[in-house]
Write an enzyme that holds these catalytic residues in place. Structure first.
Site, short mmCIF file in Angstrom:
data_model
loop_
_atom_site.label_atom_id
_atom_site.label_comp_id
_atom_site.label_asym_id
_atom_site.label_seq_id
_atom_site.Cartn_x
_atom_site.Cartn_y
_atom_site.Cartn_z
N GLY A 47 0.87 -1.18 0.00
CA GLY A 47 0.00 0.00 0.00
C GLY A 47 0.90 1.22 0.00
CD GLU A 48 2.02 5.11 -1.31
OE1 GLU A 48 2.97 5.64 -0.69
OE2 GLU A 48 2.15 4.69 -2.47
CB SER A 49 5.60 2.73 3.60
OG SER A 49 6.17 3.66 2.71
CB CYS A 79 5.12 -3.84 -1.40
SG CYS A 79 5.46 -2.71 -2.72
NE ARG A 106 8.14 5.44 0.14
CZ ARG A 106 7.28 6.46 0.26
NH1 ARG A 106 7.66 7.58 0.81
NH2 ARG A 106 6.06 6.35 -0.20
CB ILE A 133 2.67 -2.52 -7.66
CG1 ILE A 133 2.04 -3.72 -8.38
CG2 ILE A 133 1.85 -1.26 -7.92
CD1 ILE A 133 0.71 -4.13 -7.81
NE ARG A 134 3.07 4.21 -6.87
CZ ARG A 134 3.48 4.96 -5.86
NH1 ARG A 134 4.64 5.57 -5.89
NH2 ARG A 134 2.73 5.13 -4.81
CG HIS A 169 2.46 -6.73 -4.29
ND1 HIS A 169 1.84 -6.21 -3.18
CD2 HIS A 169 3.19 -5.72 -4.82
CE1 HIS A 169 2.16 -4.93 -3.05
NE2 HIS A 169 2.98 -4.61 -4.04
CD GLU A 171 0.17 -9.12 -1.86
OE1 GLU A 171 1.19 -9.84 -1.88
OE2 GLU A 171 0.22 -7.88 -1.90
N1 GLN Z 1 5.66 2.83 -3.03
C1 GLN Z 1 4.92 2.36 -1.90
C2 GLN Z 1 5.46 2.95 -0.60
O1 GLN Z 1 6.45 3.60 -0.61
C3 GLN Z 1 4.93 0.86 -1.82
C4 GLN Z 1 4.21 0.31 -2.99
C5 GLN Z 1 3.43 -0.92 -2.70
O2 GLN Z 1 3.24 -1.33 -1.55
N2 GLN Z 1 2.89 -1.51 -3.75
O3 GLN Z 1 4.87 2.75 0.43
#
Ligand code: GLN
Length: 188
Positions: A47-49, A79, A106, A133-134, A169, A171
């Site tokens: 997600g977004e850390s 992630c 990141r 993913i990113r 990921h 999952e």
């Molecule tokens: N770029 C996200 C972050 O810095 C991590 C991306 C992800 O969890 N798919 O949190």
């Protein structure tokens, strides 16, 4: 065995599906009182850390979770979860739980390579599909960290005792290998 899935933000439902497929009991950790129940392992989803780190603090869960991990509770961070566990973030002044002896980078693959998927070897388990993913990668790791997967010369999965992280990921695939590996860690 019961797994707590941190469900503040991000791809927690997908982890729950994997646990269902493995017939493992789980519950969602959404607020402080959810931490009162007994559980044997923790999943921190992608997600977004930054968002997850902030919510952990605001909801009063940060110190409790940090202590559980430090006391040996098995944890699997994917992630953003990897970033949350990292001792340092190479390209960010923030750091979060800091329980794992790694430096995370990141959004490490740049824009074009924001999302991609490869087959690569995970631990001694053969090849698994890895969806990025990113994604971050592990820029460096301490001596007590075991490297479990490398893609394009970058560390993308690692373990330090009770802590497992993947930059990718599992999952988001049908492949249960990495979750099974984690469940084996919890069972021991
Ligand atoms: N770029 C996200 C972050 O810095 C991590 C991306 C992800 O969890 N798919 O949190």
């Amino acid at each position: 065995m019961k797994i707590g899935v941190l469900a503040l933000q991000g791809a927690f439902l997908e982890h729950e599906k994997m646990l269902e497929a493995l017939n493992v009991d789980y519950f969602e950790i959404r607020q402080l009182k959810d931490l009162n129940q007994e559980f044997d392992g923790l999943i921190i989803p992608g997600g977004e850390s930054t968002v997850q780190g902030k919510l952990l603090k605001e909801l009063g869960m940060f110190d409790i979770i940090r202590k559980k991990i430090a006391d040996g509770m098995p944890v699997y961070g994917t992630c953003a979860g990897l970033i949350l566990l990292a001792d340092k973030i190479a390209n960010d002044d923030r750091a979060h739980l800091q329980t794992m002896n790694i430096v995370a980078k990141r959004n490490a693959y740049g824009r074009q390579l924001g999302s991609f998927s490869v087959m690569a070897t995970f631990a001694d388990k053969g090849e698994v599909p890895m969806v990025f993913i990113r994604a971050p990668y592990v820029e460096s790791a301490g001596d007590n960290v075991e490297i479990l997967a490398v893609v394009e010369d970058k560390i993308v999965a690692a373990r330090q005792e009770n802590q497992l992280v993947t930059a990718f990921h599992p999952e988001l695939t049908e492949d249960l290998t990495v979750h099974k590996y984690f469940i084996d860690m919890v069972a021991k």
